[in-house]
Design a protein around this motif. Structure first.
Motif, PDB file in Angstrom:
ATOM      1  N   ARG A 186       0.913  -1.253  -0.138  1.00 37.71           N
ATOM      2  CA  ARG A 186      -0.005  -0.064  -0.079  1.00 37.71           C
ATOM      3  C   ARG A 186       0.942   1.287  -0.065  1.00 37.71           C
ATOM      4  N   PRO A 187       0.359   2.306  -0.598  1.00 41.92           N
ATOM      5  CA  PRO A 187       1.328   3.427  -0.382  1.00 41.92           C
ATOM      6  C   PRO A 187       1.501   4.026   1.082  1.00 41.92           C
ATOM      7  N   LEU A 188       2.556   4.427   1.175  1.00 46.24           N
ATOM      8  CA  LEU A 188       2.844   4.846   2.841  1.00 46.24           C
ATOM      9  C   LEU A 188       2.634   6.479   2.849  1.00 46.24           C
ATOM     10  N   VAL A 189       1.660   6.633   3.877  1.00 49.07           N
ATOM     11  CA  VAL A 189       1.351   8.185   4.120  1.00 49.07           C
ATOM     12  C   VAL A 189       1.821   8.557   5.778  1.00 49.07           C
ATOM     13  N   PHE A 190       2.750   9.661   5.803  1.00 46.74           N
ATOM     14  CA  PHE A 190       3.387   9.859   6.906  1.00 46.74           C
ATOM     15  C   PHE A 190       2.562  11.320   7.471  1.00 46.74           C
ATOM     16  N   ALA A 191       2.054  11.209   8.859  1.00 47.06           N
ATOM     17  CA  ALA A 191       1.121  12.263   9.353  1.00 47.06           C
ATOM     18  C   ALA A 191       1.692  12.930  10.282  1.00 47.06           C
ATOM     19  N   THR A 192       1.959  14.103  10.465  1.00 47.85           N
ATOM     20  CA  THR A 192       2.630  14.907  11.774  1.00 47.85           C
ATOM     21  C   THR A 192       2.099  16.095  11.919  1.00 47.85           C
ATOM     22  N   MET A 193       2.080  16.796  13.040  1.00 51.97           N
ATOM     23  CA  MET A 193       1.505  18.232  13.338  1.00 51.97           C
ATOM     24  C   MET A 193       2.641  19.004  14.177  1.00 51.97           C
ATOM     25  N   GLY A 194       3.753  18.227  14.029  1.00 52.22           N
ATOM     26  CA  GLY A 194       4.946  18.992  14.623  1.00 52.22           C
ATOM     27  C   GLY A 194       5.128  18.704  16.194  1.00 52.22           C
ATOM     28  N   THR A 195       6.138  19.455  16.471  1.00 53.69           N
ATOM     29  CA  THR A 195       6.331  19.233  18.063  1.00 53.69           C
ATOM     30  C   THR A 195       5.508  20.096  18.953  1.00 53.69           C
ATOM     31  N   LEU A 196       4.854  20.980  18.235  1.00 50.82           N
ATOM     32  CA  LEU A 196       3.762  22.175  19.285  1.00 50.82           C
ATOM     33  C   LEU A 196       2.409  21.715  19.101  1.00 50.82           C
ATOM     34  N   GLN A 197       2.249  21.136  17.708  1.00 49.05           N
ATOM     35  CA  GLN A 197       0.617  20.957  17.596  1.00 49.05           C
ATOM     36  C   GLN A 197       0.374  19.401  17.491  1.00 49.05           C
ATOM     37  N   GLY A 198       1.098  18.632  17.939  1.00 51.23           N
ATOM     38  CA  GLY A 198       1.012  17.173  17.745  1.00 51.23           C
ATOM     39  C   GLY A 198      -0.299  16.689  18.880  1.00 51.23           C
ATOM     40  N   GLY A 199      -0.828  17.315  19.581  1.00 52.20           N
ATOM     41  CA  GLY A 199      -1.947  16.926  20.468  1.00 52.20           C
ATOM     42  C   GLY A 199      -3.255  16.830  19.562  1.00 52.20           C
ATOM     43  N   ARG A 200      -3.275  17.374  18.459  1.00 49.11           N
ATOM     44  CA  ARG A 200      -4.524  17.641  17.892  1.00 49.11           C
ATOM     45  C   ARG A 200      -5.108  16.010  17.286  1.00 49.11           C
ATOM     46  N   LEU A 201      -5.802  15.515  18.357  1.00 50.92           N
ATOM     47  CA  LEU A 201      -6.323  14.175  18.054  1.00 50.92           C
ATOM     48  C   LEU A 201      -7.372  14.090  17.174  1.00 50.92           C
ATOM     49  N   HIS A 202      -8.142  15.228  16.831  1.00 51.66           N
ATOM     50  CA  HIS A 202      -9.166  15.060  15.746  1.00 51.66           C
ATOM     51  C   HIS A 202      -8.522  14.982  14.469  1.00 51.66           C
ATOM     52  N   VAL A 203      -7.625  15.759  14.519  1.00 51.09           N
ATOM     53  CA  VAL A 203      -6.990  15.839  13.007  1.00 51.09           C
ATOM     54  C   VAL A 203      -6.508  14.539  12.626  1.00 51.09           C
ATOM     55  N   PHE A 204      -5.597  14.085  13.495  1.00 51.25           N
ATOM     56  CA  PHE A 204      -5.187  12.577  13.148  1.00 51.25           C
ATOM     57  C   PHE A 204      -6.184  11.656  12.799  1.00 51.25           C
ATOM     58  N   LYS A 205      -7.240  11.624  13.593  1.00 50.70           N
ATOM     59  CA  LYS A 205      -8.450  10.683  13.206  1.00 50.70           C
ATOM     60  C   LYS A 205      -9.084  10.794  11.888  1.00 50.70           C
ATOM     61  N   ALA A 206      -9.232  12.199  11.689  1.00 53.05           N
ATOM     62  CA  ALA A 206      -9.735  12.468  10.310  1.00 53.05           C
ATOM     63  C   ALA A 206      -8.854  11.809   9.135  1.00 53.05           C
ATOM     64  N   ILE A 207      -7.590  12.074   9.242  1.00 51.76           N
ATOM     65  CA  ILE A 207      -6.421  11.593   8.428  1.00 51.76           C
ATOM     66  C   ILE A 207      -6.365  10.042   8.298  1.00 51.76           C
ATOM     67  N   ALA A 208      -6.706   9.574   9.504  1.00 48.39           N
ATOM     68  CA  ALA A 208      -6.890   8.065   9.547  1.00 48.39           C
ATOM     69  C   ALA A 208      -7.968   7.611   8.646  1.00 48.39           C
ATOM     70  N   ARG A 209      -9.068   7.954   9.063  1.00 46.56           N
ATOM     71  CA  ARG A 209     -10.470   7.767   8.072  1.00 46.56           C
ATOM     72  C   ARG A 209     -10.096   7.715   6.550  1.00 46.56           C
ATOM     73  N   ALA A 210      -9.502   8.977   6.319  1.00 42.29           N
ATOM     74  CA  ALA A 210      -9.369   9.121   4.851  1.00 42.29           C
ATOM     75  C   ALA A 210      -8.368   8.156   4.284  1.00 42.29           C
ATOM     76  N   CYS A 211      -6.990   7.801   5.169  1.00 42.45           N
ATOM     77  CA  CYS A 211      -6.072   6.923   4.437  1.00 42.45           C
ATOM     78  C   CYS A 211      -6.729   5.603   4.499  1.00 42.45           C
ATOM     79  N   ARG A 212      -7.661   5.159   5.486  1.00 49.05           N
ATOM     80  CA  ARG A 212      -8.246   3.804   5.312  1.00 49.05           C
ATOM     81  C   ARG A 212      -8.956   3.696   3.791  1.00 49.05           C
ATOM     82  N   ALA A 213      -9.816   4.718   3.902  1.00 50.30           N
ATOM     83  CA  ALA A 213     -10.833   4.697   2.459  1.00 50.30           C
ATOM     84  C   ALA A 213     -10.098   4.737   1.301  1.00 50.30           C
TER      85      ALA A 213
END
Length: 417
Positions: free
Chosen positions: A249-276
């Motif tokens: 499968r294509p490999l996707v890397f997601a990061t919001m950096g060292t200051l904004q990495g606590g944005r759980l809702h963003v990561f969850k949306a990215i995960a749903r999109a990558c699964r789809a």
């Protein structure tokens, strides 16, 4: 052998860039000492680096508070708070700088563009001075919007007028910082210092952006565009990954950096999109999520930190906050990007990515289908990938940390003639 003093804001990404330059200078036989705000010394990891902190005065913000505030930048009020904090941090360095740098017997200063104390102290102590833009360059240029705006480059009469209006508003917001600069320079008999740009080196400036990534600027540009400044002995490129990509499968890397990495809702949306989209997703949250929250993302792999440059060598797409270091690492690896800017100069980096055709702005998080289609589209875009490879080739020839080391040494040599 020369002794360089490094001055930069108390942010890990800025310190890492200065550490990379310092390692190169130490490799050449020099010394380097960080002069930082109270409480910021712990950000320095390099074993070769000296560290000196300005004393904490009544009313001064501790570096830990500044870092905490930066994790929730929060619109106009957050920007004003950041500016006020920055002005107090500059005043703190200026109050301690003459005595402390004199005692250290430094031969030259390398200062972050965003820390005007470096230019003021260099002028006061009559030291050679190099400006380093860890973030997007703040140097004004016709048609180039302020770094914190996501406006495109527009050299038309209308665009120039719009940019000038934004600059006037920016100057109003920056008045707390300007007052510190004006007051200190007046007390010490210095003239011509009012804005952050006035405090840049008149002779030697370095930027991490390349010419092909930045917006067009009139010649001669005031800085040397050396590309990403990374350690000369950086083992990050060769580090093994803590997981093995499945390769199917294509490999996707997601990061919001060292200051904004606590944005759980963003990561969850990215995960749903990558699964789809049928993509494998690896997330780095910078240690800002506890294990329970990290496990709820729904990604294939979740880590606090990863060897980012090594991972990007294997990745097909990066989804990020458009922080400049992450953006440059992606360009170095020739990896397309989908970005969701949050604060600081991330909007300016996004505008450059879009203008140069090196990525896309993330679709709204609530629109699951559109986000999944976007991941699919970017992964399949051969023309976009070719432009990213061209950006990687430009970075490979820009000089990087060795060119930055040459500029620092040349500034010192010119001052000694």
């Amino acid at each position: 052998m020369a002794h360089f003093a490094f001055l930069c804001p108390p942010y890990a990404s800025h310190v890492r860039t200065f550490e990379a330059l310092g390692e190169e200078l130490v490799r050449r036989g020099h010394r380097a000492t960080f002069f930082l705000n109270a409480g910021a010394g712990g950000l320095v990891r390099a074993p070769w680096a000296g560290v000196a902190e300005a004393p904490l005065r009544p009313g001064d913000p501790h570096a830990s508070k500044v870092l905490k505030n930066a994790t929730r930048p929060g619109g106009l009020f957050g920007a004003m708070r950041t500016i006020r904090d920055g002005a107090k941090l500059t005043a703190q360095l200026l109050a301690a700088g003459p005595e402390l740098l004199g005692a250290l017997r430094v031969d030259a200063i390398v200062g972050d563009q965003l820390e005007p104390a470096s230019g003021l102290l260099a002028a006061h102590l009559r030291l050679p001075f190099v400006s380093l833009a860890c973030a997007l360059p703040i140097n004004p240029a016709p048609g180039v919007p302020l770094p914190f705006l996501d406006w495109p480059y527009d050299p038309s009469a209308k665009g120039l007028e719009k940019a000038q209006g934004a600059e006037r508003i920016g100057n109003l917001l920056l008045r707390p910082h300007f007052r510190v600069i004006e007051d200190w320079s007046r007390r010490h008999g210095l003239s011509g210092f009012r804005t952050l740009a006035d405090c840049l080196s008149p002779t030697a400036q370095i930027s991490q952006v390349t010419r092909g990534f930045d917006f067009p600027r009139p010649e001669p540009i005031p800085f040397e565009a050396v590309g990403p400044i990374r350690p000369p002995s950086d083992g990050d490129l060769d580090q093994p990954l803590p997981f093995e990509p499945d390769g199917k499968r294509p490999l996707v890397f997601a990061t919001m950096g060292t200051l904004q990495g606590g944005r759980l809702h963003v990561f969850k949306a990215i995960a749903r999109a990558c699964r789809a989209a049928g993509a494998e997703l690896v997330v780095a949250h910078g240690g800002l999520l506890n294990p329970r929250r990290a496990a709820s993302i729904g990604a294939d792999h979740v880590f606090d930190l990863l060897p980012q440059r090594a991972l990007l060598r294997r990745a097909d797409l990066c989804i990020s906050h458009a922080g400049l270091n992450t953006t440059l690492d992606c360009l170095e690896a020739g990896v397309p990007q989908i970005v969701r800017p949050i604060a600081f100069d991330q909007k300016g980096a996004t505008a450059r990515l879009l203008t140069r055709g090196l990525g896309e702005r993330m679709m709204p998080l609530w629109n699951r289908r559109a986000l999944a289609r976007q991941v699919d589209r970017v992964l399949a875009d051969a023309a976009l990938r070719a432009r990213c490879r061209a950006a990687a080739a430009e970075i490979a020839g820009a000089g990087g940390v060795r060119q930055a080391g040459d500029i620092a040494e040349q500034a010192l040599a010119a001052a000694r003639v």
